[in-house]
Scaffold this active site. Structure first.
Site, PDB file in Angstrom:
ATOM      1  N   GLY A 164       0.791  -1.227   0.000  1.00  0.00           N
ATOM      2  CA  GLY A 164       0.000   0.000   0.000  1.00  0.00           C
ATOM      3  C   GLY A 164       0.824   1.278   0.000  1.00  0.00           C
ATOM      4  O   GLY A 164       0.293   2.356   0.266  1.00  0.00           O
ATOM      5  N   HIS A 204       8.329   6.104   5.338  1.00  0.00           N
ATOM      6  CA  HIS A 204       7.535   6.865   6.305  1.00  0.00           C
ATOM      7  C   HIS A 204       6.711   5.928   7.172  1.00  0.00           C
ATOM      8  O   HIS A 204       6.366   4.817   6.758  1.00  0.00           O
ATOM      9  CB  HIS A 204       6.608   7.863   5.599  1.00  0.00           C
ATOM     10  CG  HIS A 204       5.705   7.243   4.575  1.00  0.00           C
ATOM     11  ND1 HIS A 204       6.142   6.924   3.302  1.00  0.00           N
ATOM     12  CD2 HIS A 204       4.397   6.878   4.613  1.00  0.00           C
ATOM     13  CE1 HIS A 204       5.143   6.396   2.615  1.00  0.00           C
ATOM     14  NE2 HIS A 204       4.068   6.344   3.395  1.00  0.00           N
TER      15      HIS A 204
HETATM   16  P1  AMP Z   1       1.474   5.607   1.854  1.00  0.00           P
HETATM   17  O1  AMP Z   1       0.196   5.297   1.131  1.00  0.00           O
HETATM   18  O2  AMP Z   1       1.773   4.684   2.995  1.00  0.00           O
HETATM   19  O3  AMP Z   1       2.629   5.730   0.888  1.00  0.00           O
HETATM   20  O4  AMP Z   1       1.261   7.003   2.554  1.00  0.00           O
HETATM   21  C1  AMP Z   1       1.405   8.223   1.903  1.00  0.00           C
HETATM   22  C2  AMP Z   1       0.631   9.208   2.739  1.00  0.00           C
HETATM   23  O5  AMP Z   1       1.039  10.499   2.379  1.00  0.00           O
HETATM   24  C3  AMP Z   1      -0.888   9.146   2.526  1.00  0.00           C
HETATM   25  O6  AMP Z   1      -1.531   8.884   3.775  1.00  0.00           O
HETATM   26  C4  AMP Z   1      -1.232  10.518   1.975  1.00  0.00           C
HETATM   27  O7  AMP Z   1      -2.474  11.016   2.438  1.00  0.00           O
HETATM   28  C5  AMP Z   1      -0.071  11.358   2.487  1.00  0.00           C
HETATM   29  N1  AMP Z   1       0.225  12.549   1.700  1.00  0.00           N
HETATM   30  C6  AMP Z   1       0.351  12.633   0.360  1.00  0.00           C
HETATM   31  N2  AMP Z   1       0.651  13.896  -0.016  1.00  0.00           N
HETATM   32  C7  AMP Z   1       0.709  14.625   1.127  1.00  0.00           C
HETATM   33  C8  AMP Z   1       0.977  15.998   1.417  1.00  0.00           C
HETATM   34  N3  AMP Z   1       1.253  16.895   0.448  1.00  0.00           N
HETATM   35  N4  AMP Z   1       0.937  16.402   2.719  1.00  0.00           N
HETATM   36  C9  AMP Z   1       0.662  15.516   3.701  1.00  0.00           C
HETATM   37  N5  AMP Z   1       0.430  14.204   3.493  1.00  0.00           N
HETATM   38  C10 AMP Z   1       0.437  13.767   2.227  1.00  0.00           C
END
Ligand code: AMP
Ligand code: ZN
Length: 112
Positions: A91, A98
């Site tokens: 996912g 992160h």
């Molecule tokens: P993942 O799906 O584990 O790669 O998590 C990526 C996360 O980054 C998701 O929960 C998104 O909502 C978050 N995300 C994407 N772009 C941004 C942004 N510009 N600022 C804050 N969170 C973000």
């Protein structure tokens, strides 16, 4: 490098800061999945959990130290979940290591 979270770390893309030290940056997730949803990243670019090595694994310890500090400052005494999504089937949508810190509601298990 065209990396969203590197751009957030260096301020090119705005974010709501939750925590910062020399190794780690934490910010509010733009699409929160719980009442409290922080994204905790190492300042150095590491693509995913698969790329953790003896040389860079200290950042994971620093991320969990940061999580414990955030949990205290945000009063998450009822509990929280740290999640790392790795790779497509895990996912992961952003290719910079992160951890999601989720809290503020009863979280389902298994996650599905
Ligand atoms: P993942 O799906 O584990 O790669 O998590 C990526 C996360 O980054 C998701 O929960 C998104 O909502 C978050 N995300 C994407 N772009 C941004 C942004 N510009 N600022 C804050 N969170 C973000
Ligand atoms: Zn990056």
């Amino acid at each position: 490098m065209d990396c969203l979270f590197c751009k957030i770390v260096n301020g090119e893309i705005p974010s709501t800061k939750i925590y910062e030290d020399e190794t780690v940056y934490a910010f509010a997730d733009i699409a929160p999945q719980a009442p409290f949803h922080a994204v905790i990243v190492p300042k150095m670019h590491i693509k995913c959990a698969d790329e953790i090595t003896e040389e860079n694994s200290f950042v994971v310890a620093k991320i969990f130290e940061a999580a414990a500090k955030i949990a205290k400052s945000e009063n998450l005494e009822k509990g929280y979940r740290m999640v790392n999504n790795c790779g497509e089937e895990g996912g992961q949508t952003v290719g910079h290591l992160h951890f999601h810190l989720l809290a503020g509601r009863m979280l389902a298990w298994p996650p599905g």
